[in-house]
Design an enzyme around this catalytic site. Structure first.
Site, short mmCIF file in Angstrom:
data_model
loop_
_atom_site.label_atom_id
_atom_site.label_comp_id
_atom_site.label_asym_id
_atom_site.label_seq_id
_atom_site.Cartn_x
_atom_site.Cartn_y
_atom_site.Cartn_z
N SER A 132 0.83 -1.20 0.00
CA SER A 132 0.00 0.00 0.00
C SER A 132 0.87 1.26 0.00
O SER A 132 1.72 1.40 -0.86
CB SER A 132 -0.94 -0.06 1.20
OG SER A 132 -2.06 0.73 0.96
N HIS A 143 -7.39 -5.86 -0.13
CA HIS A 143 -6.19 -5.07 0.09
C HIS A 143 -5.47 -5.59 1.34
O HIS A 143 -5.93 -5.37 2.46
CB HIS A 143 -6.66 -3.63 0.28
CG HIS A 143 -5.58 -2.60 0.33
ND1 HIS A 143 -4.81 -2.28 -0.75
CD2 HIS A 143 -5.16 -1.79 1.34
CE1 HIS A 143 -3.97 -1.32 -0.42
NE2 HIS A 143 -4.16 -1.01 0.85
C1 GTR Z 1 -5.38 4.42 1.62
C2 GTR Z 1 -4.79 5.26 0.54
C3 GTR Z 1 -4.12 4.36 -0.44
C4 GTR Z 1 -3.22 3.37 0.24
C5 GTR Z 1 -3.70 2.96 1.62
C6 GTR Z 1 -2.68 2.42 2.59
O1 GTR Z 1 -6.27 5.05 2.43
O2 GTR Z 1 -5.84 5.97 -0.04
O3 GTR Z 1 -3.43 5.13 -1.39
O4 GTR Z 1 -1.90 3.77 0.24
O5 GTR Z 1 -4.29 3.97 2.33
O6 GTR Z 1 -1.52 2.78 2.56
O7 GTR Z 1 -3.08 1.64 3.44
#
Ligand code: GTR
Length: 344
Positions: free
Chosen positions: A187, A326
């Site tokens: 992420s 995710h």
């Molecule tokens: C989210 C963000 C993403 C991603 C994520 C993370 O809220 O919008 O770009 O990087 O966080 O890092 O967990």
């Protein structure tokens, strides 16, 4: 069909690595903090021997840097298989969200069992994940919290720390295979892993997992998170020059395929997850296709839209998509290990 799909995204053409890296630093992440004047390492005495059922040792190391006229220290963990009959170990530098070892994003024993060593760092030990530019490394770089419009954002600071972890690995050249260093993260830390390897050619491999917007994914035509979304919620990850592209992606003199392209001729593997619409797996995949001409062997994939569970590890740039959400999951690590083992 992929060529037509890519053409519809209207991406700026690739440039030399030097030009692309300059643009990405000036317009997106801010310029990397300077190299430290000196780095030293304190290995703690209460090192955990016989970690992972006795297969590895884990050292807690304090990395001490003189940088930008100040001093800055942070901890890393080095978990290294202890069988000295097996030759030098390829290794990961994992930029993680937590200091835990193992961690839900880091199956340490499984990584060790696959013949890899693991150096991990916790990103908030470098600087906070917020708009405070007096905290940690940020405070050393920008006394008073004031930074120029192209000054390092938080991603660039986390990347700088991953480079220092590699400085430590270099002191273990008799145990670690320094030609097979892989920086990885998930992420926001997947964005960081790509930027680290883009800037530091000592890394032979990079892996980003679910890095999405401002990571692997091209922005033009992207669904899910946009530049406007990310600079509204996380402006501090970037330099101020990036903010002008909110709602204005077509004006960018670059797109995110420049980021993996800067890693050529070394190797990069990009991971997506089928339910991660915010990151936009299709735009992560197309970015790999668009960056491919920078590599000796570009992505090897069929000329069709990707399908869940596709994996394309054969090229110097590869991509896979795992079913699910995710998350930096065990399957992602397994495919990453497969990618590295394929490119001996
Ligand atoms: C989210 C963000 C993403 C991603 C994520 C993370 O809220 O919008 O770009 O990087 O966080 O890092 O967990």
């Amino acid at each position: 069909m992929l060529n037509e799909l890519l053409a519809s995204r209207n991406l700026p053409p690739l440039k030399s690595r030097g030009e692309m890296l300059e643009i990405l630093q000036r317009e997106v992440y801010g310029f990397l903090p300077p190299k430290p004047d000196s780095v030293s390492f304190d290995v703690e005495k209460d090192t955990i021997r016989r970690f992972c059922a006795g297969k590895a040792d884990c050292d807690r190391v304090t990395v001490k840097c003189s940088v930008a006229g100040g001093e800055f220290s942070f901890p890393i963990l080095a978990t290294i298989p202890n069988d000295r009959t097996k030759g030098k170990y390829p290794f990961f530098i994992h930029i993680n969200f937590r200091p835990d070892n193992p961690d839900r994003y880091m199956p340490t024993e499984e990584i060790i069992d696959n013949g890899f060593a693991l150096i991990s760092l916790c990103y908030t030990d470098i600087t906070s994940d917020d708009g405070d530019f007096t905290d940690g490394l940020a405070g050393v770089l920008f006394p008073g919290g004031k930074r120029p419009a192209d000054g390092a954002g938080k991603i660039a600071m986390w990347a700088w720390a991953a480079m220092r972890a590699l400085d430590y690995a270099e002191t273990l050249g008799d145990i670690l295979d320094l030609d097979r260093a892989c920086v990885c993260g998930h992420s926001r830390l997947g964005k960081t892993a790509l930027f680290t390897a883009a800037a530091d050619q000592r890394f032979a491999f990079a892996y980003s997992n679910g890095s999405g917007c401002s990571g692997a994914a091209i922005q033009r035509g992207k669904s899910g998170e946009t530049v406007a979304d990310i600079v509204e919620h996380f402006p501090f990850w970037f330099c101020e020059n990036y903010y002008k592209y909110a709602g204005n992606e077509d004006e960018m003199p670059f797109d995110q395929h420049y980021l993996p392209a800067c890693i050529a001729p070394r190797r990069v593997f990009v991971g997506s997850a089928s339910e991660d619409a915010w990151a936009d797996p299709l735009s992560e995949f197309l970015s790999c296709v668009a960056a491919s001409p920078a590599f000796e062997k570009g992505i090897v994939c069929p000329d069709r839209l990707p399908e869940t569970d596709d994996k394309f590890p054969e090229g110097d740039i590869g991509w896979h998509i795992r079913p699910g959400m995710h998350y930096f999951s065990r399957l992602d690590w397994q495919r990453l290990i497969e990618f590295i083992n394929l490119h001996k």
